[in-house]
Design a protein around this motif. Structure first.
Motif, PDB file in Angstrom:
ATOM      1  N   THR A   1      55.411  22.256  37.128  1.00  0.00           N
ATOM      2  CA  THR A   1      55.137  23.005  35.908  1.00  0.00           C
ATOM      3  C   THR A   1      55.281  24.498  36.181  1.00  0.00           C
ATOM      4  N   ALA A   2      55.176  25.283  35.148  1.00  0.00           N
ATOM      5  CA  ALA A   2      55.073  26.738  35.272  1.00  0.00           C
ATOM      6  C   ALA A   2      53.672  27.136  34.822  1.00  0.00           C
ATOM      7  N   TYR A   3      53.107  28.122  35.486  1.00  0.00           N
ATOM      8  CA  TYR A   3      51.763  28.546  35.143  1.00  0.00           C
ATOM      9  C   TYR A   3      51.688  30.069  35.109  1.00  0.00           C
ATOM     10  N   GLY A   4      50.617  30.565  34.518  1.00  0.00           N
ATOM     11  CA  GLY A   4      50.342  31.995  34.490  1.00  0.00           C
ATOM     12  C   GLY A   4      48.866  32.234  34.744  1.00  0.00           C
ATOM     13  N   VAL A   5      48.562  33.359  35.358  1.00  0.00           N
ATOM     14  CA  VAL A   5      47.179  33.717  35.673  1.00  0.00           C
ATOM     15  C   VAL A   5      46.940  35.160  35.243  1.00  0.00           C
ATOM     16  N   SER A   6      45.850  35.396  34.532  1.00  0.00           N
ATOM     17  CA  SER A   6      45.413  36.747  34.173  1.00  0.00           C
ATOM     18  C   SER A   6      44.083  37.016  34.863  1.00  0.00           C
ATOM     19  N   ILE A   7      43.999  38.145  35.540  1.00  0.00           N
ATOM     20  CA  ILE A   7      42.814  38.482  36.316  1.00  0.00           C
ATOM     21  C   ILE A   7      42.302  39.839  35.866  1.00  0.00           C
ATOM     22  N   SER A   8      41.027  39.927  35.601  1.00  0.00           N
ATOM     23  CA  SER A   8      40.431  41.216  35.264  1.00  0.00           C
ATOM     24  C   SER A   8      39.179  41.419  36.113  1.00  0.00           C
ATOM     25  N   GLY A   9      38.986  42.649  36.555  1.00  0.00           N
ATOM     26  CA  GLY A   9      37.814  42.988  37.341  1.00  0.00           C
ATOM     27  C   GLY A   9      37.100  44.171  36.732  1.00  0.00           C
ATOM     28  N   ARG A  10      35.787  44.132  36.762  1.00  0.00           N
ATOM     29  CA  ARG A  10      34.975  45.236  36.249  1.00  0.00           C
ATOM     30  C   ARG A  10      34.086  45.750  37.362  1.00  0.00           C
ATOM     31  N   SER A  11      33.974  47.060  37.467  1.00  0.00           N
ATOM     32  CA  SER A  11      33.200  47.682  38.539  1.00  0.00           C
ATOM     33  C   SER A  11      31.701  47.580  38.269  1.00  0.00           C
ATOM     34  N   ARG A  12      30.936  47.950  39.268  1.00  0.00           N
ATOM     35  CA  ARG A  12      29.483  48.017  39.085  1.00  0.00           C
ATOM     36  C   ARG A  12      29.137  49.190  38.166  1.00  0.00           C
ATOM     37  N   ALA A  13      27.980  49.104  37.560  1.00  0.00           N
ATOM     38  CA  ALA A  13      27.517  50.180  36.687  1.00  0.00           C
ATOM     39  C   ALA A  13      27.001  51.345  37.530  1.00  0.00           C
ATOM     40  N   ILE A  14      27.282  52.548  37.073  1.00  0.00           N
ATOM     41  CA  ILE A  14      26.813  53.757  37.740  1.00  0.00           C
ATOM     42  C   ILE A  14      25.715  54.390  36.894  1.00  0.00           C
ATOM     43  N   ARG A  15      24.600  54.656  37.510  1.00  0.00           N
ATOM     44  CA  ARG A  15      23.463  55.235  36.778  1.00  0.00           C
ATOM     45  C   ARG A  15      23.860  56.583  36.165  1.00  0.00           C
ATOM     46  N   GLY A  16      23.551  56.743  34.894  1.00  0.00           N
ATOM     47  CA  GLY A  16      23.881  57.972  34.200  1.00  0.00           C
ATOM     48  C   GLY A  16      25.272  57.992  33.599  1.00  0.00           C
ATOM     49  N   ASN A  17      26.047  56.915  33.805  1.00  0.00           N
ATOM     50  CA  ASN A  17      27.410  56.827  33.258  1.00  0.00           C
ATOM     51  C   ASN A  17      27.509  55.568  32.412  1.00  0.00           C
ATOM     52  N   SER A  18      27.759  55.725  31.109  1.00  0.00           N
ATOM     53  CA  SER A  18      27.773  54.582  30.194  1.00  0.00           C
ATOM     54  C   SER A  18      29.100  53.835  30.208  1.00  0.00           C
ATOM     55  N   SER A  19      30.109  54.334  30.928  1.00  0.00           N
ATOM     56  CA  SER A  19      31.418  53.700  30.978  1.00  0.00           C
ATOM     57  C   SER A  19      31.543  52.797  32.195  1.00  0.00           C
ATOM     58  N   LEU A  20      32.305  51.718  32.043  1.00  0.00           N
ATOM     59  CA  LEU A  20      32.575  50.792  33.126  1.00  0.00           C
ATOM     60  C   LEU A  20      34.077  50.739  33.359  1.00  0.00           C
ATOM     61  N   HIS A  21      34.487  50.769  34.612  1.00  0.00           N
ATOM     62  CA  HIS A  21      35.907  50.735  34.939  1.00  0.00           C
ATOM     63  C   HIS A  21      36.390  49.291  34.992  1.00  0.00           C
ATOM     64  N   CYS A  22      37.443  48.979  34.230  1.00  0.00           N
ATOM     65  CA  CYS A  22      38.054  47.664  34.237  1.00  0.00           C
ATOM     66  C   CYS A  22      39.512  47.784  34.651  1.00  0.00           C
ATOM     67  N   SER A  23      39.991  46.833  35.428  1.00  0.00           N
ATOM     68  CA  SER A  23      41.399  46.780  35.783  1.00  0.00           C
ATOM     69  C   SER A  23      41.881  45.348  35.645  1.00  0.00           C
ATOM     70  N   GLU A  24      43.163  45.192  35.353  1.00  0.00           N
ATOM     71  CA  GLU A  24      43.729  43.867  35.082  1.00  0.00           C
ATOM     72  C   GLU A  24      45.079  43.710  35.745  1.00  0.00           C
ATOM     73  N   THR A  25      45.407  42.473  36.098  1.00  0.00           N
ATOM     74  CA  THR A  25      46.711  42.169  36.661  1.00  0.00           C
ATOM     75  C   THR A  25      47.095  40.750  36.263  1.00  0.00           C
ATOM     76  N   ASP A  26      48.403  40.502  36.109  1.00  0.00           N
ATOM     77  CA  ASP A  26      48.891  39.212  35.618  1.00  0.00           C
ATOM     78  C   ASP A  26      49.981  38.659  36.531  1.00  0.00           C
ATOM     79  N   LEU A  27      50.026  37.333  36.614  1.00  0.00           N
ATOM     80  CA  LEU A  27      51.141  36.604  37.212  1.00  0.00           C
ATOM     81  C   LEU A  27      51.636  35.632  36.147  1.00  0.00           C
ATOM     82  N   ASN A  28      52.906  35.734  35.762  1.00  0.00           N
ATOM     83  CA  ASN A  28      53.418  34.936  34.650  1.00  0.00           C
ATOM     84  C   ASN A  28      54.629  34.099  35.069  1.00  0.00           C
ATOM     85  N   ASN A  29      54.761  32.928  34.424  1.00  0.00           N
ATOM     86  CA  ASN A  29      55.930  32.055  34.589  1.00  0.00           C
ATOM     87  C   ASN A  29      56.228  31.750  36.053  1.00  0.00           C
TER      88      ASN A  29
END
Length: 228
Positions: free
Chosen positions: A144-172
């Motif tokens: 068969t053919a498959y695809g994978v999507s991966i996303s990672g989110r960083s730990r929370a930093i005190r005093g910072n309301s934003s979270l860093h997310c990154s994503e990567t894909d493997l397709n077909n």
């Protein structure tokens, strides 16, 4: 455990209709694993604690994996995820063995027809993962053919309301019946690092980087927790 939705691009609750990991079938978690020694955050794994509850794990980061196969219904590939400490989560359809030794982690088959193609997707979620190299094993029952999507989110930093997310894909990616592919995932709780993936075809001595990579920043309030 409460269901935690960790996708960075679309934050919504998923309808899970089939659990892919039989809870009673647990296996040995003694695996040889790989560390990226050039990364200080990965060398210092001994200083990273595992989460003890859902609230704790949300602040430590997240790793979210979605996989599909080129067939109708549930994917005809299984996955086994091994963390940098040798703990496993997943199901091997060839040996019929299952593992569920990762803390604050879960895996499901989602058959909610989101794209009108009568296909399902597999979901693996790790809340509060430790930094390091993860081994994702793709195991094929049929060619068969498959695809994978991966996303990672960083730990929370005190005093910072934003979270860093990154994503990567493997397709077909084509995989032959009764064979296995290995994807090495590098994840760090550090907000300055992105999640990366490298595919290695076992038995073919080939490797390649993921097809695409991008990162976004999201607000911490955008990661809800659903009740049991």
């Amino acid at each position: 455990m409460k269901t935690i939705v960790l996708k960075c691009r679309i934050v919504k609750l998923l309808t899970f209709l089939m659990v892919i990991i039989p809870r009673l079938a647990l296996g040995d978690a003694n695996l040889v694993h790989t560390f990226r020694l050039t990364d200080t955050s990965i060398r210092d794994l001994a200083y990273e604690l595992d989460p003890e509850d859902n609230e704790d794990c949300l602040s430590l980061g997240a790793l979210d994996i979605v996989f599909r196969a080129d067939n109708y219904g549930p994917p005809n590939v299984g996955v086994v995820l091994t963390d940098p400490r040798g703990r496993r989560l997943g199901f091997d359809p060839l040996t019929k063995k299952a593992w569920q030794t990762l803390p604050m982690a879960q895996g499901y088959i989602d058959c909610d027809d989101l794209d009108g193609q009568d296909s399902c997707r597999g979901v693996v979620q790790v809340c509060g993962p430790v930094s390091g190299t993860y081994k994702l094993e793709i195991i094929a029952q049929k060619t068969t053919a498959y695809g994978v999507s991966i996303s990672g989110r960083s730990r929370a930093i005190r005093g910072n309301s934003s979270l860093h997310c990154s994503e990567t894909d493997l397709n077909n990616v084509t995989i032959r019946a009764r064979s296995r592919d290995i994807i090495l995932l590098n994840y760090s709780r550090d907000p300055q690092d992105d999640v990366t993936a490298q595919l290695q075809h076992t038995g073919q001595m080939q490797s390649r980087e993921s097809h695409s990579h991008r990162h976004v920043v999201v607000k911490s309030a955008e990661h809800p927790v659903a009740g049991q």
